[in-house]
Design an enzyme around this catalytic site. Structure first.
Site, mmCIF file in Angstrom:
data_model
loop_
_atom_site.group_PDB
_atom_site.id
_atom_site.type_symbol
_atom_site.label_atom_id
_atom_site.label_comp_id
_atom_site.label_asym_id
_atom_site.label_seq_id
_atom_site.Cartn_x
_atom_site.Cartn_y
_atom_site.Cartn_z
ATOM 1 N N ARG A 1 0.844 -1.186 0.000
ATOM 2 C CA ARG A 1 0.000 0.000 0.000
ATOM 3 C C ARG A 1 0.882 1.240 0.000
ATOM 4 O O ARG A 1 1.823 1.351 0.800
ATOM 5 C CB ARG A 1 -0.906 0.012 1.234
ATOM 6 C CG ARG A 1 -2.029 -1.009 1.181
ATOM 7 C CD ARG A 1 -3.077 -0.624 0.141
ATOM 8 N NE ARG A 1 -4.224 -1.503 0.170
ATOM 9 C CZ ARG A 1 -5.352 -1.260 -0.512
ATOM 10 N NH1 ARG A 1 -5.435 -0.181 -1.257
ATOM 11 N NH2 ARG A 1 -6.357 -2.095 -0.457
ATOM 12 N N GLU B 1 -3.110 7.874 -6.108
ATOM 13 C CA GLU B 1 -3.227 7.134 -7.359
ATOM 14 C C GLU B 1 -4.397 7.684 -8.172
ATOM 15 O O GLU B 1 -5.464 7.905 -7.607
ATOM 16 C CB GLU B 1 -3.414 5.637 -7.080
ATOM 17 C CG GLU B 1 -2.210 5.015 -6.394
ATOM 18 C CD GLU B 1 -2.360 3.521 -6.155
ATOM 19 O OE1 GLU B 1 -3.359 2.932 -6.624
ATOM 20 O OE2 GLU B 1 -1.475 2.940 -5.509
ATOM 21 N N HIS C 1 0.110 0.029 -10.136
ATOM 22 C CA HIS C 1 -0.696 -0.830 -9.246
ATOM 23 C C HIS C 1 -1.130 -2.109 -9.978
ATOM 24 O O HIS C 1 -2.318 -2.431 -10.061
ATOM 25 C CB HIS C 1 -1.916 -0.068 -8.731
ATOM 26 C CG HIS C 1 -2.393 -0.577 -7.388
ATOM 27 N ND1 HIS C 1 -2.931 0.235 -6.425
ATOM 28 C CD2 HIS C 1 -2.407 -1.828 -6.857
ATOM 29 C CE1 HIS C 1 -3.263 -0.480 -5.360
ATOM 30 N NE2 HIS C 1 -2.947 -1.738 -5.608
#
Length: 343
Positions: free
Chosen positions: A260, A289, A309
């Protein structure tokens, strides 16, 4: 819930966990399922906060329309907000095809007697494999060597064969893992097979581990040439690795984060990269993000490996997520205890 003739299900998938995958999995588990498919925009359209929930597709109205008369929602990024729940009184079960239902208002669901389930462990293998790949890419400068050859037909990447610029190998390398859950434990097994000297810090895990258990985070950082983050994001772990912690690493260490983004202070990491305290970093997750266009990380391309990601992006993950979710729907229809339920 007991056995019944038919159940109405909305399969609100996206471009990763396809609605058709959810439908096939539900129809395999439930003999008489009336499934309506809805495709949301993720990941071609980014997720984010929607009303009071997090990491959701901005599609409240589309979800409400699809749920008319439905009792079950299976989704990955569909927003299950107070507005959605209030507009869908027939809804009784929500199954989220991911490791945590952050896109669901759990309090509102509980107040309306809506059960909420999730799909733990769906992407553990994929994320562990991706982590090791990112680690190798950063250690051996693979993207930096690839770019001039593929992009400009230039052999200048051969400079990474010089002693000063060549990378590190995993064999005998001290690698510290912060967290030893489903992903961290898999990474540890793979790294041990490479011959790395694996160390682990996780105060919540007991019993046998692959590697050496280290009691404090500070000690782990001080002994690790590579540190890889695998902790859950909680109020306690947010900003876990900041300027002080990066300063404990041996000079020239490598930082990997496929967990994370907010576990790691990006500004402090950029400072450490610019000073040379950290020689390289491999990041798949970020504090914000999509990664902002003005991020300092983008100016450090010779020292960082950046991916958007993708750690959990494998076809097997999408298939497993749909299957785990459908199994919960089957249990609910048959009146059996739910396996991964939060409300």
């Amino acid at each position: 819930m007991t056995d019944r003739n038919s159940v109405r299900v909305v399969a609100a998938g996206d471009h990763f966990v396809l609605p058709s995958l959810i439908t096939r999995a539900v129809e395999h588990e439930v003999e008489r399922a009336d499934v309506t498919e809805l495709r949301l925009g993720w990941p071609l359209e980014p997720f984010g906060p929607v009303a009071e929930v997090q990491e959701a597709s901005d599609a409240e109205n589309a979800v409400i329309e699809a749920l008319a008369g439905a009792e079950v929602l299976v989704t990955q990024m569909g927003p299950v907000t107070e507005k959605v729940l209030a507009a869908c009184p027939d809804l009784r079960l929500v199954v989220v095809c991911r490791g945590g239902p952050v896109n669901v208002n759990l309090d509102a669901a509980k107040a309306r007697d809506v059960r909420v389930c999730f799909a733990p462990g769906r992407n553990a293998a994929a994320t562990a494999e991706f982590t090791v790949g990112m680690m190798l890419a950063a250690l051996r400068r693979i993207p930096q060597a690839h770019e001039p050859l593929a992009g400009r037909a230039s052999w200048e990447g051969a400079t990474y064969y010089t002693y000063e610029r060549s990378g590190l190998e995993l064999e005998d390398l001290p690698v510290g893992l912060v967290g030893y859950g489903a992903v961290g434990s898999r990474v540890a097994r793979v790294l041990c097979a490479f011959g790395a000297r694996v160390m682990v810090h996780d105060p919540y895990v007991h019993g046998e581990i692959h590697g050496l258990r280290v009691s404090s985070l500070d000690e782990l950082l001080g002994r690790s040439q590579v540190v890889s983050l695998h902790a859950r994001l909680t109020p306690e772990t947010r900003g876990l690795i900041g300027a002080r912690e990066l300063g404990l690493l041996p000079a020239g260490a490598v930082v990997v984060n496929v967990a994370r983004g907010p576990l790691l202070d990006e500004e402090a990491l950029c400072d450490a990269l610019e000073s040379g305290r950290v020689s390289a970093a491999a990041l798949d997750t970020y504090e914000r993000e999509p990664l902002p266009a003005r991020s300092r990380l983008l100016g450090l391309a010779d020292r960082v490996v950046l991916t958007p990601h993708l750690g959990g992006a494998s076809r097997a993950v999408a298939e497993k997520a749909a299957r785990i979710a459908a199994e919960e729907v089957g249990r609910w229809v048959r009146g059996e205890p739910l396996a991964h339920c939060l409300t």
